[in-house]
Design an enzyme around this catalytic site. Structure first.
Site, PDB file in Angstrom:
ATOM      1  N   GLU A   1     -59.418  49.990  27.849  1.00 21.35           N
ATOM      2  CA  GLU A   1     -59.859  48.980  28.539  1.00 21.35           C
ATOM      3  C   GLU A   1     -60.411  49.169  29.777  1.00 21.35           C
ATOM      4  OE1 GLU A   1     -57.114  46.036  27.869  1.00 21.35           O
ATOM      5  OE2 GLU A   1     -56.201  46.779  26.180  1.00 21.35           O
TER       6      GLU A   1
ATOM      7  N   CYS B   1     -62.793  48.387  37.158  1.00 19.68           N
ATOM      8  CA  CYS B   1     -61.189  48.806  36.998  1.00 19.68           C
ATOM      9  C   CYS B   1     -61.289  49.835  35.836  1.00 19.68           C
ATOM     10  CB  CYS B   1     -60.385  47.926  36.998  1.00 19.68           C
ATOM     11  SG  CYS B   1     -58.656  48.445  36.886  1.00 19.68           S
TER      12      CYS B   1
ATOM     13  N   CYS C   1     -49.627  55.175  29.206  1.00 21.81           N
ATOM     14  CA  CYS C   1     -49.024  56.135  30.473  1.00 21.81           C
ATOM     15  C   CYS C   1     -47.655  56.484  30.188  1.00 21.81           C
ATOM     16  CB  CYS C   1     -49.076  55.014  31.654  1.00 21.81           C
ATOM     17  SG  CYS C   1     -48.506  55.857  33.300  1.00 21.81           S
TER      18      CYS C   1
ATOM     19  N   CYS D   1     -42.911  52.633  34.237  1.00 21.78           N
ATOM     20  CA  CYS D   1     -42.665  51.502  35.206  1.00 21.78           C
ATOM     21  C   CYS D   1     -42.210  50.220  34.345  1.00 21.78           C
ATOM     22  CB  CYS D   1     -43.869  51.493  36.206  1.00 21.78           C
ATOM     23  SG  CYS D   1     -44.516  52.813  37.019  1.00 21.78           S
TER      24      CYS D   1
ATOM     25  N   CYS E   1     -44.591  47.018  33.732  1.00 18.93           N
ATOM     26  CA  CYS E   1     -45.959  47.348  33.496  1.00 18.93           C
ATOM     27  C   CYS E   1     -45.872  47.488  31.850  1.00 18.93           C
ATOM     28  CB  CYS E   1     -46.515  48.754  34.075  1.00 18.93           C
ATOM     29  SG  CYS E   1     -48.210  49.403  33.653  1.00 18.93           S
TER      30      CYS E   1
ATOM     31  N   LEU F   1     -46.130  51.114  45.709  1.00 22.89           N
ATOM     32  CA  LEU F   1     -44.845  51.216  46.454  1.00 22.89           C
ATOM     33  C   LEU F   1     -43.760  50.501  45.580  1.00 22.89           C
ATOM     34  CD1 LEU F   1     -44.308  52.989  48.702  1.00 22.89           C
ATOM     35  CD2 LEU F   1     -44.440  51.037  50.139  1.00 22.89           C
ATOM     36  N   ASN F   2     -43.915  49.259  45.590  1.00 23.61           N
ATOM     37  CA  ASN F   2     -43.186  48.256  44.791  1.00 23.61           C
ATOM     38  C   ASN F   2     -41.681  48.189  44.962  1.00 23.61           C
ATOM     39  OD1 ASN F   2     -45.614  47.727  43.602  1.00 23.61           O
ATOM     40  ND2 ASN F   2     -45.402  48.860  41.742  1.00 23.61           N
TER      41      ASN F   2
ATOM     42  N   ASN G   1     -48.171  40.042  36.985  1.00 25.87           N
ATOM     43  CA  ASN G   1     -48.433  39.585  35.718  1.00 25.87           C
ATOM     44  C   ASN G   1     -47.741  39.441  34.735  1.00 25.87           C
ATOM     45  OD1 ASN G   1     -51.174  38.738  36.851  1.00 25.87           O
ATOM     46  ND2 ASN G   1     -51.481  41.094  36.934  1.00 25.87           N
TER      47      ASN G   1
ATOM     48  N   CYS H   1     -54.120  43.514  35.757  1.00 23.82           N
ATOM     49  CA  CYS H   1     -53.211  44.706  36.153  1.00 23.82           C
ATOM     50  C   CYS H   1     -52.056  44.867  35.256  1.00 23.82           C
ATOM     51  CB  CYS H   1     -52.850  44.736  37.599  1.00 23.82           C
ATOM     52  SG  CYS H   1     -53.954  45.367  38.623  1.00 23.82           S
TER      53      CYS H   1
HETATM   54  N1  SAH Z   1     -50.956  54.060  37.407  1.00 25.98           N
HETATM   55  C1  SAH Z   1     -51.335  53.666  38.606  1.00 25.98           C
HETATM   56  C2  SAH Z   1     -52.794  52.827  38.512  1.00 25.98           C
HETATM   57  C3  SAH Z   1     -52.605  52.039  37.353  1.00 25.98           C
HETATM   58  S1  SAH Z   1     -51.609  50.536  37.446  1.00 25.98           S
HETATM   59  C4  SAH Z   1     -50.567  53.119  39.880  1.00 25.98           C
HETATM   60  O1  SAH Z   1     -49.308  52.627  38.895  1.00 25.98           O
HETATM   61  O2  SAH Z   1     -50.761  52.864  40.689  1.00 25.98           O
HETATM   62  C5  SAH Z   1     -52.580  49.616  38.822  1.00 25.98           C
HETATM   63  C6  SAH Z   1     -51.755  48.618  39.627  1.00 25.98           C
HETATM   64  O3  SAH Z   1     -51.009  47.504  38.666  1.00 25.98           O
HETATM   65  C7  SAH Z   1     -50.359  49.210  40.373  1.00 25.98           C
HETATM   66  O4  SAH Z   1     -50.380  48.878  41.603  1.00 25.98           O
HETATM   67  C8  SAH Z   1     -49.046  48.667  39.466  1.00 25.98           C
HETATM   68  O5  SAH Z   1     -47.972  48.608  40.434  1.00 25.98           O
HETATM   69  C9  SAH Z   1     -49.743  47.357  39.097  1.00 25.98           C
HETATM   70  N2  SAH Z   1     -49.065  46.652  38.230  1.00 25.98           N
HETATM   71  C10 SAH Z   1     -48.585  47.199  36.887  1.00 25.98           C
HETATM   72  N3  SAH Z   1     -47.886  46.322  36.281  1.00 25.98           N
HETATM   73  C11 SAH Z   1     -48.269  45.202  36.675  1.00 25.98           C
HETATM   74  C12 SAH Z   1     -47.828  43.801  36.434  1.00 25.98           C
HETATM   75  N4  SAH Z   1     -47.308  43.392  35.220  1.00 25.98           N
HETATM   76  N5  SAH Z   1     -48.197  42.777  37.270  1.00 25.98           N
HETATM   77  C13 SAH Z   1     -48.866  43.043  38.212  1.00 25.98           C
HETATM   78  N6  SAH Z   1     -49.338  44.372  38.873  1.00 25.98           N
HETATM   79  C14 SAH Z   1     -48.804  45.277  37.829  1.00 25.98           C
HETATM   80 FE1  SF4 Z   2     -48.527  53.901  34.527  1.00 29.67          FE
HETATM   81 FE2  SF4 Z   2     -48.103  51.341  34.686  1.00 29.67          FE
HETATM   82 FE3  SF4 Z   2     -46.536  52.755  36.120  1.00 29.67          FE
HETATM   83 FE4  SF4 Z   2     -49.290  52.442  36.613  1.00 29.67          FE
HETATM   84  S1  SF4 Z   2     -47.862  50.928  36.806  1.00 29.67           S
HETATM   85  S2  SF4 Z   2     -47.945  54.473  36.612  1.00 29.67           S
HETATM   86  S3  SF4 Z   2     -49.985  52.514  34.495  1.00 29.67           S
HETATM   87  S4  SF4 Z   2     -46.720  52.560  34.060  1.00 29.67           S
END
Ligand code: SAH
Ligand code: SF4
Length: 466
Positions: free
Chosen positions: A193, A207, A214, A218, A221, A319-320, A395, A438
């Site tokens: 996508e 994007c 992946c 995380c 995600c 960072l999160n 999200n 995202c």
């Molecule tokens: N893997 C890379 C890039 C793809 S994710 C990374 O993790 O940076 C892109 C962004 O989406 C990241 O900042 C991630 O923290 C954020 N993201 C992942 N899941 C999300 C969700 N459910 N809601 C909002 N942001 C999210």
């Molecule tokens: Fe992979 Fe999602 Fe973590 Fe980004 S946020 S590294 S896409 S699992």
């Protein structure tokens, strides 16, 4: 084969779906469907009518027809399509894939077939410059006949097959309230996508995905739930940006920015990502400003160092969390590269760079990382690192255990950061209505990545039902 359900219409989604195998009947039925498409109002109101007209007349047809039949599924990452030396080849046909080559490799390849370097530049420009974005040999106007014949015998233009385009919106007319989601089928039948996000001030961002799925797992995600299927080749990454440009070429603003924030962890596919990013910024090519091509990582430290040395594009770090305890849980990569190592590396690497700022992304999860103590810790953690901080609204997706932080609390969090001297941006959800935002990209298979053990003190913050 082609469907547009009333539910999707209500949501403001247009969809043109084809199966993995493209047949002549499908091409013509999809084309006639496209001619009769009714655009949802967000598209009409933001001048996308021309793009869709363009899509109907050119890209849709050519994207469908330029692609070959589906190949058998190949599980090993390094098997498909193979990258031999500097030139990407498709094994079955021994043809090079043009969009997988840097300019230097393209020139080498052209010369190896007995043509001049100047002809390589003419080809390169027709692939990436002057609104040509050639998709087949017929679009190589002005090139010598023998050169064109050699190209059609030995090279392929496309790496992706268009599958579907949808517009996600919340029904309002605000430019920052809708997005376009493009689905592509890969040669092995997997789907990726790409999302186009119009922003204010004539800025439109594409994007791109860097992997199918992946491996980083995380916990918040959706893509992470899929696990990793395979890396994308440089050609498959570059083509997402070329396709988006082609689609929106007639629009004010066109595509100005690229973010590697789609499916996948870019630094887990570092070779192809650096190659693709360098093709995107080549001044004779797509010519994006390096400041406007941003690669986002969950924090793979050795690859991050390499990226900063080999590529002058922008960097974002997700960072999160402000403690190892929380980050170890929600981003398991932190067990390997701890917060202190990640931040110290950035502090050192960026100290010698002029006017370079890293963008920290911080997805806000209610009761997990959104306390005022977190905000104060965050101010401390980023001391000495030239940066901006982007607070992202979570999200939600099916099966997710986390809850969104409400907007009032996000604003209070932002205020603590701003008072601490940080530059802060806020990003609220959009595209939620069909999982185009995202962390919502991907498709779950039967096997999913494991859910990590939740530390005792955060159990009450999560959804009870999951
Ligand atoms: N893997 C890379 C890039 C793809 S994710 C990374 O993790 O940076 C892109 C962004 O989406 C990241 O900042 C991630 O923290 C954020 N993201 C992942 N899941 C999300 C969700 N459910 N809601 C909002 N942001 C999210
Ligand atoms: Fe992979 Fe999602 Fe973590 Fe980004 S946020 S590294 S896409 S699992």
């Amino acid at each position: 084969m082609v469907s547009l359900s009333t539910t999707m219409r209500r949501l403001g989604i247009i969809t043109v779906t084809n199966s993995a195998v493209v047949t002549p009947t499908l091409i013509s039925s999809t084309a006639s469907f496209a001619r009769n498409l009714t655009l949802p109002s967000p598209l009409r109101n933001h001048g996308l009518t021309n793009s869709i007209r363009f899509l109907k007349s050119r890209s849709l047809l050519s994207s469908l027809s330029c692609f070959s039949s589906s190949a058998a599924y190949l599980p090993a990452l390094d098997e498909f399509p193979s990258t031999k030396g500097s030139v990407a080849m498709r094994d079955d046909k021994k043809k090079v894939i043009l969009k997988g080559m840097s300019y230097a490799s393209l020139q080498e390849w052209v010369e190896s077939h007995g043509f001049r370097p100047g002809q390589a530049m003419m080809l390169w420009k027709r692939l990436y410059k002057d609104n040509i974005w050639a998709e087949n040999v017929d679009q190589l106007e002005g090139l010598n006949k023998d050169f064109k014949r050699m190209i059609s015998e030995h090279a392929e233009f496309g790496a992706l097959s268009f599958k579907d385009v949808r517009s996600a919106s919340d029904g309002t007319r605000k430019v920052n309230k809708w997005m376009l989601q493009i689905l592509f089928t890969l040669d092995d039948g997997l789907v990726i996508e790409t999302v186009v996000i119009p922003c204010d001030r004539g800025r439109t961002t594409v994007c791109v995905s860097s992997q199918v799925g992946c491996a980083m797992n995380c916990q918040f995600c959706y893509t992470g739930r899929m696990g990793l299927k395979r890396n994308l080749t440089a050609a498959e990454i570059v083509e997402q940006a070329v396709y988006a440009r082609r689609l929106l070429s007639h629009e004010v603003g066109s595509i100005t920015n690229v973010v590697f924030m789609g499916m996948g962890e870019p630094f887990h596919n570092i070779d192809n990502v650096i190659k693709a990013a360098n093709i995107m910024v080549d001044e004779n090519g797509l010519h994006f400003s390096p400041r406007k091509v941003t690669v986002s990582t969950s924090g793979l430290v050795p690859q991050l160092k390499r990226f900063l040395r080999e590529c002058n594009c922008a960097l974002a770090v997700s960072l999160n969390a402000t403690t190892d305890e929380v980050r170890n849980w929600i981003m398991p990569i932190n067990r390997k590269y701890k917060l202190s190592l990640l931040l110290e590396t950035l502090r050192e690497e960026l100290s010698s760079r002029h006017k370079y700022k890293v963008l920290f992304e911080y997805v806000m999860l209610a009761g997990v990382n959104d306390s005022m103590e977190d905000a104060k810790r965050l101010v401390e953690l980023v001391q000495g690192i030239p940066c901006k901080i982007n607070l992202i609204q979570f999200n939600p997706h099916s099966g997710s255990q986390f809850i969104q932080t409400d907007e009032d609390k996000m604003i209070k969090f932002r205020n603590v950061l701003a008072e601490g001297g940080c530059t802060v941006l806020m990003r609220f959800s959009r595209g939620n209505d069909q999982m185009a935002a995202c962390g919502q990209l991907g498709m779950l298979g039967a096997i999913q990545a494991p859910v990590m053990r939740v530390p005792e003190q955060f159990r009450t913050a999560l959804k009870a039902s999951v």
